[in-house]
Motif scaffolding. Structure first.
Motif, short mmCIF file in Angstrom:
data_model
loop_
_atom_site.label_atom_id
_atom_site.label_comp_id
_atom_site.label_asym_id
_atom_site.label_seq_id
_atom_site.Cartn_x
_atom_site.Cartn_y
_atom_site.Cartn_z
N UNK A 116 -4.65 9.22 -45.50
CA UNK A 116 -5.80 8.80 -46.31
C UNK A 116 -6.57 9.97 -46.88
N UNK A 117 -6.17 11.18 -46.56
CA UNK A 117 -6.84 12.37 -47.06
C UNK A 117 -7.35 13.24 -45.93
N UNK A 118 -7.99 14.34 -46.30
CA UNK A 118 -8.55 15.27 -45.31
C UNK A 118 -9.82 14.66 -44.73
N UNK A 119 -9.88 14.61 -43.40
CA UNK A 119 -11.03 14.05 -42.69
C UNK A 119 -11.76 15.15 -41.94
N UNK A 120 -13.08 14.92 -41.75
CA UNK A 120 -13.91 15.89 -41.05
C UNK A 120 -14.78 15.16 -40.03
N UNK A 121 -14.93 15.78 -38.87
CA UNK A 121 -15.85 15.29 -37.84
C UNK A 121 -16.81 16.40 -37.47
N UNK A 122 -18.09 16.07 -37.37
CA UNK A 122 -19.11 17.03 -36.94
C UNK A 122 -19.62 16.72 -35.54
N UNK A 123 -18.93 15.80 -34.85
CA UNK A 123 -19.34 15.43 -33.49
C UNK A 123 -18.15 15.41 -32.54
N UNK A 124 -17.30 16.41 -32.68
CA UNK A 124 -16.16 16.60 -31.77
C UNK A 124 -15.21 15.42 -31.76
N UNK A 125 -15.04 14.77 -32.91
CA UNK A 125 -14.06 13.70 -33.04
C UNK A 125 -14.57 12.32 -32.75
N UNK A 126 -15.86 12.18 -32.44
CA UNK A 126 -16.40 10.84 -32.16
C UNK A 126 -16.43 9.99 -33.42
N UNK A 127 -16.65 10.60 -34.59
CA UNK A 127 -16.64 9.88 -35.86
C UNK A 127 -16.07 10.79 -36.93
N UNK A 128 -15.56 10.18 -38.01
CA UNK A 128 -14.88 10.93 -39.06
C UNK A 128 -15.36 10.47 -40.42
N UNK A 129 -15.34 11.39 -41.39
CA UNK A 129 -15.61 11.04 -42.78
C UNK A 129 -14.65 11.81 -43.67
N UNK A 130 -14.35 11.24 -44.83
CA UNK A 130 -13.43 11.88 -45.75
C UNK A 130 -14.10 13.10 -46.42
#
Length: 312
Positions: free
Chosen positions: A214-228
């Motif tokens: 679905x594209x490159x994803x980023x998490x700023x909480x150690x993988x608890x949540x993700x956004x594109x």
């Protein structure tokens, strides 16, 4: 897998921490491990990860058939391990484990996962290696955790502000990103993500990236949540560098770099890319395993030096 493995060059304080950790772990290893013997490059099999360790000054390939030291005699002096490697690829320690996950977690500390080889000493427990560590350049390995239970297909590590080591592992069984704040001794599980590759920001250990369909994803909480990541090219592999950039390979084989808010296209891989790393300090080098073999570039793939021809 990738690994920015090798790209995590640490501060002096982190290096001292690494030496301390290496001293403790080394007590578990034989005093005088045997020197590796040369073996044909054809034995490589699939290359899963690449990296460089500033303590051993060796460049490594983690493969379907163990961990190998790579020849660097053809590299210019600007390459961090130039001339330090063997004359030809060397399988380290005689261990033939399928090394799926691999990273230079700290200078002098290698972490790996995967499956034991059929002829390996079965202190390496089947069917999965869990997390294991080496402080002698992959000559010997010490089980750390999850032995026999987990096969990590990607491993990433970053220093924590208090001096601890954050380790991320992509569990191949269910896509769970496992997170450890004590160097891999104990783990917490983040929600699964259908990721091909992970990268952790060396300067922000809670920030990780994942390449997905679905594209490159980023998490700023150690993988608890993700956004594109808006505007990102469709990446297969990605590395977060010490300089604050992202470097990736897109689905067409083009090397892409994010610097600030701008993505730029650079050189191209040849055919399918199996593994990628960025190593070095101020002068960073891209390592690729593709149809040419294992190659190094100081201009993001526009030109390359072949370390091992046709090794993949």
């Amino acid at each position: 897998m990738t690994r920015a493995v090798g790209s995590r060059r640490r501060s002096a304080a982190a290096t001292l921490a690494a030496v301390a950790a290496a001293t403790v772990l080394a007590a578990c290893a034989p005093t005088s491990p045997p020197e590796p013997e040369p073996a044909p490059a054809a034995a490589f099999g699939h290359v899963h990860a690449l990296g460089w360790d500033p303590v051993s000054d060796r460049t490594y390939a983690a493969t379907h058939d163990g961990v190998w030291e790579l020849p660097t005699g053809a590299m210019p002096e600007a390459y961090p391990g130039a001339g330090a490697g063997p004359a030809e690829p060397v399988q380290v320690g005689g261990n033939r484990q399928d090394t799926m996950g691999f990273t230079v977690a700290r200078p002098g500390l290698l972490l790996a996962s995967g499956h034991p080889g059929a002829d390996d000493d079965h202190d390496l427990e089947a069917p999965n290696l869990g997390l294991m560590s080496s402080t002698d350049g992959a000559r010997t390995w010490t089980p750390v955790s999850l032995r026999g239970a987990v096969d990590f297909h990607d491993l990433e590590a970053a220093e924590l502000p208090g001096g601890g080591l954050r380790v991320y592992g992509l569990d191949s069984a269910d896509g769970t990103v496992r997170v450890s704040d004590d160097g891999g001794a104990t783990w917490a599980a983040a929600p699964p993500i259908a990721a091909r590759d992970l990268a952790v920001d060396p300067g922000a250990p809670d920030r990780i990236y994942a390449t997905t369909a679905e594209g490159l994803m980023r998490s700023d909480d150690a993988g608890a949540s993700w956004s594109r990541v808006d505007g990102a090219p469709a990446l297969v592999l990605v590395v977060a560098t010490d300089a604050g950039d992202l470097v990736g390979i897109d689905v067409d084989g083009t090397v892409q770099r994010l610097r600030g808010d701008e993505w730029t296209a650079h050189g191209r891989a040849s055919g399918a890319v199996e593994a990628m790393a960025v190593v070095g300090g101020d002068e960073q080098w891209l390592l690729l395993a593709d149809e040419r073999g294992i190659v190094a570039s100081d201009d993001l793939g526009a030109s390359v030096t072949v370390l091992v021809p046709g090794a993949t």
